[in-house]
Write a protein that holds these residues in place. Structure first.
Motif, PDB file in Angstrom:
ATOM      1  N   ILE A  84      36.934  38.028  30.943  1.00  0.00           N
ATOM      2  CA  ILE A  84      36.647  39.301  31.610  1.00  0.00           C
ATOM      3  C   ILE A  84      35.295  39.850  31.152  1.00  0.00           C
ATOM      4  N   ASP A  85      34.929  39.610  29.900  1.00  0.00           N
ATOM      5  CA  ASP A  85      33.611  40.057  29.426  1.00  0.00           C
ATOM      6  C   ASP A  85      32.494  39.350  30.185  1.00  0.00           C
ATOM      7  N   GLU A  86      32.659  38.057  30.420  1.00  0.00           N
ATOM      8  CA  GLU A  86      31.645  37.301  31.156  1.00  0.00           C
ATOM      9  C   GLU A  86      31.556  37.748  32.610  1.00  0.00           C
ATOM     10  N   VAL A  87      32.721  38.001  33.228  1.00  0.00           N
ATOM     11  CA  VAL A  87      32.740  38.477  34.613  1.00  0.00           C
ATOM     12  C   VAL A  87      32.072  39.852  34.689  1.00  0.00           C
ATOM     13  N   ALA A  88      32.408  40.730  33.764  1.00  0.00           N
ATOM     14  CA  ALA A  88      31.820  42.072  33.744  1.00  0.00           C
ATOM     15  C   ALA A  88      30.305  42.007  33.596  1.00  0.00           C
ATOM     16  N   GLU A  89      29.828  41.160  32.706  1.00  0.00           N
ATOM     17  CA  GLU A  89      28.385  41.027  32.498  1.00  0.00           C
ATOM     18  C   GLU A  89      27.711  40.437  33.741  1.00  0.00           C
ATOM     19  N   LEU A  90      28.329  39.419  34.301  1.00  0.00           N
ATOM     20  CA  LEU A  90      27.774  38.767  35.490  1.00  0.00           C
ATOM     21  C   LEU A  90      27.632  39.736  36.659  1.00  0.00           C
ATOM     22  N   LEU A  91      28.639  40.586  36.853  1.00  0.00           N
ATOM     23  CA  LEU A  91      28.657  41.489  38.004  1.00  0.00           C
ATOM     24  C   LEU A  91      28.068  42.865  37.710  1.00  0.00           C
ATOM     25  N   GLY A  92      27.875  43.180  36.445  1.00  0.00           N
ATOM     26  CA  GLY A  92      27.381  44.507  36.098  1.00  0.00           C
ATOM     27  C   GLY A  92      28.436  45.581  36.314  1.00  0.00           C
ATOM     28  N   LEU A  93      29.696  45.197  36.113  1.00  0.00           N
ATOM     29  CA  LEU A  93      30.811  46.137  36.269  1.00  0.00           C
ATOM     30  C   LEU A  93      31.502  46.338  34.927  1.00  0.00           C
ATOM     31  N   LYS A  94      32.212  47.439  34.812  1.00  0.00           N
ATOM     32  CA  LYS A  94      33.031  47.684  33.632  1.00  0.00           C
ATOM     33  C   LYS A  94      34.311  46.861  33.749  1.00  0.00           C
ATOM     34  N   LYS A  95      34.912  46.526  32.601  1.00  0.00           N
ATOM     35  CA  LYS A  95      36.148  45.746  32.614  1.00  0.00           C
ATOM     36  C   LYS A  95      37.259  46.473  33.365  1.00  0.00           C
ATOM     37  N   TRP A  96      37.338  47.782  33.195  1.00  0.00           N
ATOM     38  CA  TRP A  96      38.403  48.519  33.879  1.00  0.00           C
ATOM     39  C   TRP A  96      38.205  48.496  35.392  1.00  0.00           C
ATOM     40  N   THR A  97      36.964  48.429  35.852  1.00  0.00           N
ATOM     41  CA  THR A  97      36.704  48.340  37.291  1.00  0.00           C
ATOM     42  C   THR A  97      37.203  47.003  37.827  1.00  0.00           C
ATOM     43  N   ILE A  98      36.971  45.948  37.084  1.00  0.00           N
ATOM     44  CA  ILE A  98      37.460  44.626  37.500  1.00  0.00           C
ATOM     45  C   ILE A  98      38.980  44.631  37.553  1.00  0.00           C
ATOM     46  N   ARG A  99      39.613  45.170  36.527  1.00  0.00           N
ATOM     47  CA  ARG A  99      41.087  45.220  36.503  1.00  0.00           C
ATOM     48  C   ARG A  99      41.624  46.037  37.683  1.00  0.00           C
ATOM     49  N   ARG A 100      40.964  47.159  37.985  1.00  0.00           N
ATOM     50  CA  ARG A 100      41.401  47.989  39.118  1.00  0.00           C
ATOM     51  C   ARG A 100      41.269  47.230  40.427  1.00  0.00           C
ATOM     52  N   LYS A 101      40.158  46.526  40.598  1.00  0.00           N
ATOM     53  CA  LYS A 101      39.932  45.758  41.814  1.00  0.00           C
ATOM     54  C   LYS A 101      40.954  44.621  41.949  1.00  0.00           C
ATOM     55  N   VAL A 102      41.333  44.003  40.845  1.00  0.00           N
ATOM     56  CA  VAL A 102      42.376  42.970  40.885  1.00  0.00           C
ATOM     57  C   VAL A 102      43.692  43.606  41.332  1.00  0.00           C
ATOM     58  N   ARG A 103      44.028  44.759  40.753  1.00  0.00           N
ATOM     59  CA  ARG A 103      45.281  45.437  41.119  1.00  0.00           C
ATOM     60  C   ARG A 103      45.326  45.819  42.583  1.00  0.00           C
ATOM     61  N   ASP A 104      44.190  46.292  43.128  1.00  0.00           N
ATOM     62  CA  ASP A 104      44.219  46.733  44.536  1.00  0.00           C
ATOM     63  C   ASP A 104      43.917  45.589  45.516  1.00  0.00           C
ATOM     64  N   GLY A 105      43.731  44.377  44.976  1.00  0.00           N
ATOM     65  CA  GLY A 105      43.567  43.209  45.823  1.00  0.00           C
ATOM     66  C   GLY A 105      42.158  42.983  46.348  1.00  0.00           C
ATOM     67  N   SER A 106      41.188  43.732  45.839  1.00  0.00           N
ATOM     68  CA  SER A 106      39.820  43.585  46.331  1.00  0.00           C
ATOM     69  C   SER A 106      38.953  42.669  45.459  1.00  0.00           C
ATOM     70  N   PHE A 107      39.577  42.007  44.477  1.00  0.00           N
ATOM     71  CA  PHE A 107      38.871  41.055  43.625  1.00  0.00           C
ATOM     72  C   PHE A 107      39.848  39.940  43.282  1.00  0.00           C
ATOM     73  N   PRO A 108      39.373  38.710  43.129  1.00  0.00           N
ATOM     74  CA  PRO A 108      40.281  37.598  42.826  1.00  0.00           C
ATOM     75  C   PRO A 108      41.069  37.821  41.536  1.00  0.00           C
ATOM     76  N   ALA A 109      42.321  37.432  41.577  1.00  0.00           N
ATOM     77  CA  ALA A 109      43.163  37.522  40.387  1.00  0.00           C
ATOM     78  C   ALA A 109      42.787  36.415  39.410  1.00  0.00           C
ATOM     79  N   PRO A 110      42.920  36.703  38.121  1.00  0.00           N
ATOM     80  CA  PRO A 110      42.627  35.669  37.135  1.00  0.00           C
ATOM     81  C   PRO A 110      43.771  34.659  37.045  1.00  0.00           C
TER      82      PRO A 110
END
Length: 79
Positions: A12-38
């Protein structure tokens, strides 16, 4: 494309750095289905396939291009 390229897993740290997003934003997007699940490797270990993240970015770029084409002409010229 090598096997490493197709099987590369990202933390998740690598994904966050790659996309310039916070980890919590990635987790939220996974929960709402707008980002691929790990992929769950263990109870406490999740990883994202690099190719899934790349495909998400490509889809986002294509969606942005489609919106730009639909924008009024004066707005398209401004960007």
């Amino acid at each position: 494309m090598s096997a490493r390229d197709t099987l590369e897993l990202l933390t998740i740290d690598e994904v966050a750095e790659l996309l310039g997003l916070k980890k919590w934003t990635i987790r939220r997007k996974v929960r709402d289905g707008s980002f691929p699940a790990p992929i769950r490797l263990s109870e406490q270990t999740n990883r994202w396939r690099a190719r899934d993240v790349e495909a998400w970015l490509q889809a986002l770029a294509e969606k942005g291009d489609a919106k730009k084409k639909q924008a009024p002409i004066w707005l398209r010229e401004a960007s």
